[in-house]
Design a protein around this motif. Structure first.
Motif, short mmCIF file in Angstrom:
data_model
loop_
_atom_site.label_atom_id
_atom_site.label_comp_id
_atom_site.label_asym_id
_atom_site.label_seq_id
_atom_site.Cartn_x
_atom_site.Cartn_y
_atom_site.Cartn_z
N ALA A 57 0.83 -1.21 0.00
CA ALA A 57 0.00 0.00 0.00
C ALA A 57 0.87 1.26 0.00
O ALA A 57 0.57 2.21 -0.73
CB ALA A 57 -0.94 -0.01 1.20
N ASN A 58 1.93 1.26 0.79
CA ASN A 58 2.84 2.41 0.81
C ASN A 58 3.53 2.58 -0.55
O ASN A 58 3.72 3.70 -1.02
CB ASN A 58 3.88 2.26 1.91
N TRP A 59 3.91 1.46 -1.17
CA TRP A 59 4.53 1.51 -2.49
C TRP A 59 3.56 2.09 -3.52
O TRP A 59 3.94 2.95 -4.33
CB TRP A 59 4.97 0.11 -2.90
N MET A 60 2.29 1.64 -3.48
CA MET A 60 1.29 2.16 -4.42
C MET A 60 1.09 3.66 -4.22
O MET A 60 1.02 4.43 -5.19
CB MET A 60 -0.03 1.43 -4.26
N PHE A 61 1.00 4.09 -2.97
CA PHE A 61 0.82 5.50 -2.67
C PHE A 61 2.00 6.31 -3.20
O PHE A 61 1.82 7.36 -3.83
CB PHE A 61 0.68 5.70 -1.15
N ALA A 62 3.20 5.82 -2.96
CA ALA A 62 4.39 6.53 -3.43
C ALA A 62 4.45 6.57 -4.95
O ALA A 62 4.88 7.58 -5.53
CB ALA A 62 5.65 5.87 -2.86
N MET A 63 4.04 5.48 -5.62
CA MET A 63 4.05 5.45 -7.08
C MET A 63 3.06 6.46 -7.66
O MET A 63 3.35 7.13 -8.65
CB MET A 63 3.72 4.04 -7.59
N VAL A 64 1.90 6.58 -7.06
CA VAL A 64 0.88 7.49 -7.56
C VAL A 64 1.29 8.94 -7.33
O VAL A 64 1.01 9.81 -8.16
CB VAL A 64 -0.48 7.19 -6.89
N HIS A 65 1.97 9.22 -6.23
CA HIS A 65 2.30 10.59 -5.87
C HIS A 65 3.74 11.00 -6.20
O HIS A 65 4.20 12.04 -5.75
CB HIS A 65 2.03 10.81 -4.37
N ARG A 66 4.45 10.24 -7.00
CA ARG A 66 5.82 10.60 -7.36
C ARG A 66 5.81 11.56 -8.54
O ARG A 66 4.81 11.70 -9.25
CB ARG A 66 6.64 9.36 -7.67
N ASP A 67 6.93 12.23 -8.74
CA ASP A 67 7.06 13.11 -9.91
C ASP A 67 7.07 12.27 -11.17
O ASP A 67 7.60 11.16 -11.20
CB ASP A 67 8.37 13.91 -9.82
N GLU A 68 6.51 12.82 -12.23
CA GLU A 68 6.40 12.07 -13.48
C GLU A 68 7.76 11.75 -14.09
O GLU A 68 7.91 10.73 -14.76
CB GLU A 68 5.57 12.86 -14.49
N ASP A 69 8.75 12.61 -13.88
CA ASP A 69 10.06 12.38 -14.49
C ASP A 69 11.00 11.53 -13.63
O ASP A 69 12.11 11.22 -14.03
CB ASP A 69 10.72 13.71 -14.84
N SER A 70 10.56 11.14 -12.44
CA SER A 70 11.42 10.31 -11.58
C SER A 70 11.28 8.83 -11.94
O SER A 70 10.29 8.40 -12.54
CB SER A 70 11.07 10.52 -10.11
#
Length: 112
Positions: A57-70
């Motif tokens: 769940a933390n991984w999914m949250f981080a993936m959704v809220h990361r910068d597009e170019d990262s």
């Protein structure tokens, strides 16, 4: 308790079987038969499962809220369990993904 009591007839086979069947989880026999898995309770397995789901769940949250170019984040490793492969994409002997119980194990757990 002396096993010679069974040999000399002072201990019945039934009583010996009952004593062996009810040995504690941390007994030498349980460790020899089941390895490290003998020390894991259902609670330990469920807690490891909860930790895995929380990491996902933390991984999914981080993936959704990361910068597009990262760069994408690595998928979290599951908590290691006795007798189970831990690498991503690994499968156990029953063909289940690593960290996931097989259908037989689920049926036994839920007594189906």
């Amino acid at each position: 308790m002396d096993l010679l009591d069974w040999h000399h007839g002072r201990l019945s086979s039934r009583r010996l079987a009952v004593l062996v069947r009810h040995l504690p989880r941390d007994s030498a026999l349980a460790r020899e038969l089941h390895g490290e898995g003998s020390e894991w309770t259902v609670t330990d397995h469920l807690l490891a499962q909860v930790a895995d789901r929380l990491a996902e769940a933390n991984w999914m949250f981080a993936m959704v809220h990361r910068d597009e170019d990262s760069e994408p984040l690595e998928y979290p490793e599951p908590v290691s369990r006795p007798g189970r492969p831990t690498g991503p994409g690994d499968e156990d002997d029953a063909g289940s993904p690593a960290g996931m119980p097989s259908q037989e194990e689920l049926a036994v757990f839920f007594r189906l």
